[in-house]
Design an enzyme around this catalytic site. Structure first.
Site, short mmCIF file in Angstrom:
data_model
loop_
_atom_site.label_atom_id
_atom_site.label_comp_id
_atom_site.label_asym_id
_atom_site.label_seq_id
_atom_site.Cartn_x
_atom_site.Cartn_y
_atom_site.Cartn_z
N GLY A 46 -91.47 18.95 21.37
CA GLY A 46 -92.71 18.21 21.21
C GLY A 46 -93.80 19.12 20.67
N GLN A 51 -102.41 21.92 19.54
CA GLN A 51 -101.73 23.21 19.57
C GLN A 51 -101.74 23.93 18.22
OE1 GLN A 51 -98.23 21.22 21.63
NE2 GLN A 51 -98.07 23.29 22.45
N CYS A 92 -93.77 25.17 27.35
CA CYS A 92 -94.82 24.83 26.38
C CYS A 92 -94.82 25.89 25.27
CB CYS A 92 -96.18 24.81 27.08
SG CYS A 92 -97.54 24.37 25.97
N LEU A 93 -94.87 25.42 24.03
CA LEU A 93 -94.86 26.35 22.90
C LEU A 93 -96.13 27.20 22.87
CD1 LEU A 93 -93.34 23.99 20.20
CD2 LEU A 93 -92.17 25.72 21.58
N HIS A 134 -97.17 15.37 28.98
CA HIS A 134 -97.48 16.76 28.63
C HIS A 134 -98.28 16.81 27.32
CE1 HIS A 134 -96.08 21.14 28.27
NE2 HIS A 134 -96.52 20.88 27.04
N GLU A 135 -97.83 16.04 26.32
CA GLU A 135 -98.50 16.10 25.00
C GLU A 135 -99.86 15.39 25.03
OE1 GLU A 135 -97.25 18.18 23.15
OE2 GLU A 135 -95.16 18.22 23.82
N HIS A 138 -102.32 17.71 26.32
CA HIS A 138 -102.82 18.63 25.27
C HIS A 138 -103.98 18.00 24.51
CE1 HIS A 138 -100.28 22.17 25.26
NE2 HIS A 138 -99.17 21.47 25.13
O1 K1U Z 1 -95.97 20.80 24.01
C1 K1U Z 1 -95.20 21.71 23.78
O2 K1U Z 1 -95.58 22.86 23.80
C2 K1U Z 1 -93.74 21.43 23.52
C3 K1U Z 1 -92.86 21.53 24.75
C4 K1U Z 1 -92.55 20.12 25.23
C5 K1U Z 1 -92.11 20.00 26.65
C6 K1U Z 1 -90.96 20.61 27.10
C7 K1U Z 1 -90.54 20.46 28.41
C8 K1U Z 1 -91.27 19.68 29.28
C9 K1U Z 1 -92.43 19.08 28.83
C10 K1U Z 1 -92.84 19.22 27.52
C11 K1U Z 1 -91.60 22.28 24.35
O3 K1U Z 1 -90.91 21.89 23.48
S1 K1U Z 1 -91.21 23.71 25.24
C12 K1U Z 1 -89.63 24.21 24.55
C13 K1U Z 1 -88.50 23.37 25.01
O4 K1U Z 1 -88.61 22.63 25.97
C14 K1U Z 1 -87.20 23.44 24.31
C15 K1U Z 1 -86.97 24.31 23.27
C16 K1U Z 1 -85.74 24.34 22.63
C17 K1U Z 1 -84.72 23.52 23.03
C18 K1U Z 1 -84.92 22.64 24.07
C19 K1U Z 1 -86.16 22.60 24.71
ZN ZN Z 2 -97.27 22.14 25.54
#
Ligand code: K1U
Ligand code: ZN
Length: 167
Positions: A46, A51, A92-93, A134-135, A138
């Site tokens: 996501g 972000q 979260c990225l 979560h998004e 943000h």
């Molecule tokens: O909002 C963001 O920073 C994105 C976030 C989304 C998210 C993940 C988990 C729970 C709630 C929201 C991410 O993508 S973190 C990375 C991640 O979960 C992932 C990365 C690679 C493969 C699978 C998952």
């Molecule tokens: Zn996030």
């Protein structure tokens, strides 16, 4: 297409409240393409426009294994949410390398616009409900770590500051 820079917590720009998109036009469709490319490259499931330092209400998600099911939410609004909650591990990225448990509503109903500016509604549970909350957080200027205790937030900030210095 372009890879966008992802802001890192505790960058104060992550606390900006995003404005509604006024018109779903080519500028927004280009932003969505760039956000999707950035999310896939990270990699993540996501990304909210906040972000990438764009303070308009745009979210992209792809929860598929095959990374070919992009979901786009423009001006997403939670119009209903369950009282029942569940605790899920989140990442979260903008907070690289940190994962922790957050309690959120089990189900949410979200209304948004699609890439044609058409209104749609989704009733989400499971991972889709977690990611949408979560998004949308943000877009309201909240990062998931702000749901954690003050002590954990301080530890996370210290760890990320050390990581940034080491780069
Ligand atoms: O909002 C963001 O920073 C994105 C976030 C989304 C998210 C993940 C988990 C729970 C709630 C929201 C991410 O993508 S973190 C990375 C991640 O979960 C992932 C990365 C690679 C493969 C699978 C998952
Ligand atoms: Zn996030």
């Amino acid at each position: 297409m372009a890879l966008l820079n992802i802001l890192r917590f505790p960058d104060p720009r992550l606390a900006t409240v995003a404005k509604p998109v006024q018109a779903v036009d080519e500028r927004i469709r280009t932003l969505v393409r760039d956000m999707a490319e950035t999310m896939y490259a990270a990699p993540g499931i996501g990304l909210a426009a906040t972000q990438v330092n764009v303070h308009e209400q745009v979210v992209v998600l792809d929860l598929s294994e095959t990374k070919d099911d992009l979901q786009v939410f423009i001006n997403p609004q939670i119009v209903a949410q369950s009282v029942e909650t569940e605790v899920c591990e989140e990442g979260c990225l903008s907070v690289p390398g940190i994962y922790d448990q957050v309690e959120r509503s089990m189900r949410v109903t979200v209304e948004a616009l699609d890439l044609d500016g058409k209104k749609f509604k989704v009733e989400a549970d499971g991972m889709l409900a977690v990611c949408l909350q979560h998004e949308i957080d943000h877009l309201q200027g909240t990062v998931f770590v702000e749901h954690l205790s003050r002590l954990k937030q301080t530890r996370i900030k210290t760890r990320l500051q050390k990581q940034a210095k080491a780069l």
